[in-house]
Motif scaffolding. Structure first.
Motif, PDB file in Angstrom:
ATOM      1  N   LEU A  78       0.834  -1.207   0.000  1.00 44.87           N
ATOM      2  CA  LEU A  78       0.000   0.000   0.000  1.00 44.87           C
ATOM      3  C   LEU A  78       0.867   1.255   0.000  1.00 44.87           C
ATOM      4  CD1 LEU A  78      -2.774  -1.079   2.529  1.00 44.87           C
ATOM      5  CD2 LEU A  78      -2.887  -1.090   0.024  1.00 44.87           C
ATOM      6  N   GLU A  79       1.967   1.209   0.737  1.00 45.13           N
ATOM      7  CA  GLU A  79       2.900   2.339   0.721  1.00 45.13           C
ATOM      8  C   GLU A  79       3.480   2.530  -0.674  1.00 45.13           C
ATOM      9  OE1 GLU A  79       7.200   3.563   2.760  1.00 45.13           O
ATOM     10  OE2 GLU A  79       6.011   1.915   3.593  1.00 45.13           O
ATOM     11  N   ARG A  80       3.849   1.416  -1.297  1.00 40.94           N
ATOM     12  CA  ARG A  80       4.394   1.481  -2.658  1.00 40.94           C
ATOM     13  C   ARG A  80       3.351   2.018  -3.635  1.00 40.94           C
ATOM     14  NH1 ARG A  80       5.694  -3.375  -2.800  1.00 40.94           N
ATOM     15  NH2 ARG A  80       7.928  -3.262  -2.384  1.00 40.94           N
ATOM     16  N   LEU A  81       2.100   1.631  -3.442  1.00 39.02           N
ATOM     17  CA  LEU A  81       1.020   2.115  -4.304  1.00 39.02           C
ATOM     18  C   LEU A  81       0.875   3.630  -4.184  1.00 39.02           C
ATOM     19  CD1 LEU A  81      -1.466   1.737  -6.133  1.00 39.02           C
ATOM     20  CD2 LEU A  81      -2.777   1.146  -4.071  1.00 39.02           C
ATOM     21  N   THR A  82       0.874   4.136  -2.968  1.00 38.67           N
ATOM     22  CA  THR A  82       0.753   5.581  -2.769  1.00 38.67           C
ATOM     23  C   THR A  82       1.908   6.319  -3.427  1.00 38.67           C
ATOM     24  OG1 THR A  82      -0.366   5.205  -0.656  1.00 38.67           O
ATOM     25  CG2 THR A  82       0.506   7.401  -1.041  1.00 38.67           C
ATOM     26  N   GLU A  83       3.114   5.791  -3.272  1.00 42.48           N
ATOM     27  CA  GLU A  83       4.283   6.412  -3.890  1.00 42.48           C
ATOM     28  C   GLU A  83       4.162   6.409  -5.409  1.00 42.48           C
ATOM     29  OE1 GLU A  83       7.361   3.960  -2.345  1.00 42.48           O
ATOM     30  OE2 GLU A  83       7.414   4.957  -0.379  1.00 42.48           O
ATOM     31  N   ALA A  84       3.642   5.312  -5.963  1.00 37.66           N
ATOM     32  CA  ALA A  84       3.484   5.225  -7.414  1.00 37.66           C
ATOM     33  C   ALA A  84       2.444   6.217  -7.918  1.00 37.66           C
ATOM     34  CB  ALA A  84       3.104   3.804  -7.808  1.00 37.66           C
ATOM     35  N   VAL A  85       1.362   6.381  -7.164  1.00 31.52           N
ATOM     36  CA  VAL A  85       0.335   7.350  -7.547  1.00 31.52           C
ATOM     37  C   VAL A  85       0.935   8.758  -7.565  1.00 31.52           C
ATOM     38  CG1 VAL A  85      -1.820   8.459  -6.848  1.00 31.52           C
ATOM     39  CG2 VAL A  85      -1.612   5.969  -6.771  1.00 31.52           C
ATOM     40  N   ALA A  86       1.656   9.109  -6.524  1.00 33.38           N
ATOM     41  CA  ALA A  86       2.263  10.443  -6.455  1.00 33.38           C
ATOM     42  C   ALA A  86       3.222  10.669  -7.624  1.00 33.38           C
ATOM     43  CB  ALA A  86       2.994  10.619  -5.125  1.00 33.38           C
ATOM     44  N   ALA A  87       3.995   9.637  -7.948  1.00 34.89           N
ATOM     45  CA  ALA A  87       4.990   9.767  -9.020  1.00 34.89           C
ATOM     46  C   ALA A  87       4.323   9.898 -10.391  1.00 34.89           C
ATOM     47  CB  ALA A  87       5.932   8.572  -8.991  1.00 34.89           C
ATOM     48  N   VAL A  88       3.325   9.066 -10.664  1.00 40.12           N
ATOM     49  CA  VAL A  88       2.699   9.116 -11.990  1.00 40.12           C
ATOM     50  C   VAL A  88       1.867  10.383 -12.130  1.00 40.12           C
ATOM     51  CG1 VAL A  88       0.532   7.868 -11.525  1.00 40.12           C
ATOM     52  CG2 VAL A  88       1.628   7.654 -13.749  1.00 40.12           C
ATOM     53  N   ARG A  89       1.327  10.841 -11.028  1.00 39.26           N
ATOM     54  CA  ARG A  89       0.577  12.100 -11.051  1.00 39.26           C
ATOM     55  C   ARG A  89       1.522  13.263 -11.422  1.00 39.26           C
ATOM     56  NH1 ARG A  89      -0.601  16.139  -7.447  1.00 39.26           N
ATOM     57  NH2 ARG A  89      -2.698  17.058  -7.623  1.00 39.26           N
ATOM     58  N   LYS A  90       2.679  13.287 -10.799  1.00 36.98           N
ATOM     59  CA  LYS A  90       3.668  14.326 -11.085  1.00 36.98           C
ATOM     60  C   LYS A  90       4.144  14.221 -12.529  1.00 36.98           C
ATOM     61  CE  LYS A  90       8.109  16.153  -9.460  1.00 36.98           C
ATOM     62  NZ  LYS A  90       9.197  15.985  -8.436  1.00 36.98           N
ATOM     63  N   ARG A  91       4.370  12.987 -12.964  1.00 41.49           N
ATOM     64  CA  ARG A  91       4.848  12.772 -14.331  1.00 41.49           C
ATOM     65  C   ARG A  91       3.823  13.232 -15.363  1.00 41.49           C
ATOM     66  NH1 ARG A  91       9.022  12.682 -17.729  1.00 41.49           N
ATOM     67  NH2 ARG A  91       8.765  11.167 -19.405  1.00 41.49           N
ATOM     68  N   SER A  92       2.547  13.007 -15.084  1.00 39.59           N
ATOM     69  CA  SER A  92       1.504  13.372 -16.046  1.00 39.59           C
ATOM     70  C   SER A  92       1.365  14.888 -16.208  1.00 39.59           C
ATOM     71  CB  SER A  92       0.160  12.786 -15.605  1.00 39.59           C
ATOM     72  OG  SER A  92      -0.384  13.499 -14.502  1.00 39.59           O
ATOM     73  N   MET A  93       1.813  15.623 -15.208  1.00 43.17           N
ATOM     74  CA  MET A  93       1.685  17.080 -15.252  1.00 43.17           C
ATOM     75  C   MET A  93       2.976  17.760 -15.670  1.00 43.17           C
ATOM     76  SD  MET A  93      -0.725  17.871 -11.920  1.00 43.17           S
ATOM     77  CE  MET A  93       0.428  17.189 -10.726  1.00 43.17           C
TER      78      MET A  93
END
Length: 256
Positions: A240-255
């Motif tokens: 779950l921690e890894r999932l949250t980190e991945a969401v934050a990273a892909v969100r940043k990447r998309s912007m």
């Protein structure tokens, strides 16, 4: 500082045939993150709820929902189909979100997310896929059914099973319709960033299935993370921690 989110709201999207898709939302800064759940799971699952709490903490705009015939959404299970789930997700994106969305698809939800991303390339900016199972109906599920179950489906049009998600029917119509939405044999036309989390100990969806997906995607920004001994659910605290980190990273990447 992230914006302070309000309380999670809920609602439903009424479809043209009178059925409805139930959803819950944390309002925050975009792009809108949409949780797309898996086979016979609902928006109260561990990962979906965990991301709702993460969205509140970080000020993300986040939407989770139940597929047709799942959870709080309406619909008869025997009428469920890949194409129906695809249409509902597309309708939800068009009716309930802004211009930019990121789809977070789990297992079967990854297949539905990919189909929506191909259909709405201007709206879907990135994909985060967990144990992705595109084409699972005929690639993974059908070969693993016991022969007498397959024969009953072919002969009678349906068979009852219990695969650990509760007793339900599998229909011949479901398998036949699913083939029309196959993705892995051809290029998957999506240009945005794609991040994939996959456990190496995943039995329902082997890690090599995720490798096939990376090869089929046309995007040149695809990253596959293999998690040693990770199971299909990937719901342990570290997952779950890894999932949250991945969401934050892909969100940043998309912007970017």
């Amino acid at each position: 500082m992230p914006p302070t989110p309000g309380p999670e709201t809920q609602g439903r999207l009424t479809r043209p045939d009178g059925e409805h898709v139930a959803w819950k939302r944390v309002t925050g800064a975009g792009p809108t993150l949409i949780w797309v759940g898996g086979w016979r799971s609902d928006m109260e699952g561990t990962k979906a709820v965990h991301l709702a709490e993460a969205a509140k903490k970080h000020g993300w705009d986040y939407l989770r929902f139940d597929h047709f015939a799942h959870g709080e959404s309406s619909g008869e299970w025997t009428a469920a189909a890949i194409g129906r789930w695809r249409e509902d997700l597309i309708a939800l994106i068009e009716a309930e979100t802004g211009e930019a969305v990121i789809l977070i698809g789990s297992s079967m939800g990854a297949w539905i997310s990919l189909l929506a991303a191909v259909a709405l390339p201007d709206r879907v900016k990135a994909l985060l896929l967990i144990a992705p199972a595109p084409d699972f109906a005929h690639e993974l599920m059908w070969p693993r059914l016991e022969d007498h179950v397959r024969q009953a489906i072919l002969r009678e049009g349906f068979a009852g099973i219990d695969d650990g998600t509760g007793p339900h029917r599998l229909t011949r119509a479901f398998f036949e319709e699913a083939r029309a939405w196959a993705l892995l044999d051809g290029p998957i036309a999506f240009a945005g960033p794609v991040r994939i989390l996959q456990g190496t100990a995943d039995d329902p969806v082997p890690w090599r299935h995720a490798m096939r997906l990376t090869e089929a995607l046309t995007s040149d920004d695809v990253e596959l993370t293999l998690i040693k001994d990770g199971d299909h659910r990937l719901s342990a605290p570290r997952d779950l921690e890894r999932l949250t980190e991945a969401v934050a990273a892909v969100r940043k990447r998309s912007m970017a």
